[in-house]
Scaffold this active site. Structure first.
Site, PDB file in Angstrom:
ATOM      1  N   GLN A  85       0.823  -1.205   0.000  1.00 54.14           N
ATOM      2  CA  GLN A  85       0.000   0.000   0.000  1.00 54.14           C
ATOM      3  C   GLN A  85       0.857   1.256   0.000  1.00 54.14           C
ATOM      4  OE1 GLN A  85      -3.451   0.336  -0.385  1.00 54.14           O
ATOM      5  NE2 GLN A  85      -2.922  -1.720  -1.025  1.00 54.14           N
ATOM      6  N   HIS A 134       1.888   2.995  -3.301  1.00 51.65           N
ATOM      7  CA  HIS A 134       0.904   3.683  -4.141  1.00 51.65           C
ATOM      8  C   HIS A 134       1.259   5.149  -4.312  1.00 51.65           C
ATOM      9  CE1 HIS A 134      -2.351   1.214  -5.556  1.00 51.65           C
ATOM     10  NE2 HIS A 134      -2.484   0.621  -4.395  1.00 51.65           N
ATOM     11  N   GLU A 161      -9.733   1.581   4.682  1.00 53.41           N
ATOM     12  CA  GLU A 161     -10.115   1.150   3.339  1.00 53.41           C
ATOM     13  C   GLU A 161      -9.902  -0.358   3.197  1.00 53.41           C
ATOM     14  OE1 GLU A 161      -8.853   2.129  -1.297  1.00 53.41           O
ATOM     15  OE2 GLU A 161      -7.434   2.490   0.323  1.00 53.41           O
ATOM     16  N   HIS A 162      -8.720  -0.816   3.564  1.00 49.39           N
ATOM     17  CA  HIS A 162      -8.402  -2.255   3.560  1.00 49.39           C
ATOM     18  C   HIS A 162      -8.070  -2.683   4.983  1.00 49.39           C
ATOM     19  CE1 HIS A 162      -6.942  -0.667  -0.402  1.00 49.39           C
ATOM     20  NE2 HIS A 162      -7.677  -1.664  -0.848  1.00 49.39           N
ATOM     21  N   ASP A 183      -6.920  -6.247  -4.928  1.00 51.98           N
ATOM     22  CA  ASP A 183      -6.590  -5.175  -5.860  1.00 51.98           C
ATOM     23  C   ASP A 183      -6.777  -5.603  -7.307  1.00 51.98           C
ATOM     24  OD1 ASP A 183      -6.051  -2.971  -4.359  1.00 51.98           O
ATOM     25  OD2 ASP A 183      -3.876  -3.156  -4.415  1.00 51.98           O
ATOM     26  N   HIS A 188     -53.953  17.240  -0.794  1.00 49.82           N
ATOM     27  CA  HIS A 188     -53.654  15.809  -0.833  1.00 49.82           C
ATOM     28  C   HIS A 188     -54.939  15.013  -0.599  1.00 49.82           C
ATOM     29  CE1 HIS A 188     -49.499  17.035  -0.632  1.00 49.82           C
ATOM     30  NE2 HIS A 188     -49.065  15.780  -0.601  1.00 49.82           N
TER      31      HIS A 188
END
Length: 379
Positions: A202, A205, A269-270, A303, A362
């Site tokens: 990670q 990235h 996230e992960h 991924d 209504h």
């Protein structure tokens, strides 16, 4: 320098020629697993008679136009092209537009183009960053306007998506999905080499990626830190990964229960569970984009090719958002149909509730119909 924003047939052909057979085969294999998992996510139509003569339905309608953003800043991500294009195709979105940043020579990454073609995407534009988001949200002479924009990106892309989503003339966004995150929970059984490899996967990235290790063992923590340093030295992207690692954290906690509290508050996230019995721990996971169970499930599989989607909420948004799926590419529309007998039976309830709210218009919409029914005018 980009001569033309749209990718031509010649550029698609050149991209096909640039890929090795094993690279194309890997893309096709990933498409297969992603497709198989995502095809199960479609919803059947619902139909129920909620009262005699009153039928309610829910039907699914594909979004008419979607914009798919595939990052290619520090690294091109053909896998993201698959993660966006496969569910868009399964949903049946008629217009699917893809934007990806050009390389220095003005061309798009060949693997991204081949991935797009394999998923049936024909409209690809060499535009990146916030400019691509704006082009898809508002439309240009080249890029069609879309109703919703999908895909991860850097902080600029994420901010642009959030801005256009607040504009009635802009485009909705899938989720806030910015720089990548991973949190690993490790007990004494964890293998430091595996943990370090997942942290670095990670970290490479981008410099603003965030990686966190939470462990109940100081010995494991020290071994993982040493292993990170050893593996980092051999990584081609060690400069980027090293900067991310420098801003990341190792947290030592007294128990696995405390580790789960940390994780659920962080909402990664992960989330990787490198523990002896990970499935038992899964029941305690409240907030995470995607969960990876056990020593033999590297985040890399999610991924690329396990079948789940890698477009996931970041910045703690996993507390309220889900990862991307087919349902993000459709609208769920409700339908109702009432017969004269149904209105006679249930209409009185509607009229009473309307009058309770002092909404006489209504109530009148029901009354004029009940009067018609009483006069026998219901053919």
């Amino acid at each position: 320098h980009v001569d033309s924003f749209g990718v031509s047939d010649a550029e698609f052909a050149a991209a096909e020629a640039a890929l090795k057979p094993e690279q194309r085969a890997a893309l096709e294999r990933a498409i297969d697993t992603i497709t198989r998992f995502h095809e199960l996510q479609t919803l059947p139509p619902l139909r129920l008679e909620t009262a005699p003569g009153v039928v309610c339905e829910r039907i699914t309608v594909a979004l008419e136009s979607v914009g798919l953003y595939v990052p290619a800043g520090t690294a091109p991500l053909p896998s993201t092209a698959l993660m966006l294009a496969v569910p868009a195709s399964i949903a049946g979105c008629p217009v699917r537009v893809m934007c990806t940043p050009p390389r220095p020579d003005g061309s798009a990454d060949p693997a991204v183009l081949v991935a797009a073609r394999l998923c049936g995407i024909r409209k690809v534009f060499k535009v990146g960053g916030g400019q691509a988001v704006a082009a898809m949200a508002y439309g240009t002479a080249t890029v069609p306007k879309v109703v919703k924009i999908f895909g991860p990106g850097n902080a600029w892309v994420t901010a642009a998506k959030q801005i256009v989503a607040q504009d009635a003339d802009g485009a909705a966004l899938d989720m806030p999905a910015g720089p990548s995150e991973v949190l690993i929970i490790a007990d004494e059984s964890a293998r430091p080499a595996f943990v370090a490899a997942d942290l670095l996967a990670q970290a490479e990235h981008s410099v603003d990626a965030q990686v966190v290790l939470v462990t109940i063992s100081r010995k494991v923590a020290e071994a993982c830190v040493a292993e990170v340093a050893r593996q980092l030295a051999a990584l081609p992207r060690r400069e980027i990964a090293g900067k991310a690692i420098a801003e990341s954290r190792v947290i030592i906690v007294p128990s696995i229960a405390a580790a789960m509290q940390v994780s659920n508050r962080y909402a990664p996230e992960h989330l990787i569970l490198q523990v002896a019995r990970p499935r038992e721990l899964l029941l305690q996971v409240q907030n995470a984009g995607s969960v990876f169970l056990g020593a033999w499930t590297p985040e890399t599989m999610g991924d690329y090719c396990s079948g789940t989607n890698h477009v996931l909420p970041t910045y703690g948004h996993a507390r309220a958002y889900s990862g991307l799926g087919v349902l993000d590419f459709v609208k769920r529309m409700t339908v109702q149909e009432v017969t004269p007998d149904g209105l006679t039976d249930l209409g009185l309830t509607a009229r009473t509730l309307a009058r309770l709210e002092s909404l006489d218009g209504h109530a009148n919409a029901v009354t004029v119909r009940l009067d018609a029914i009483a006069r026998g005018e219901c053919q």
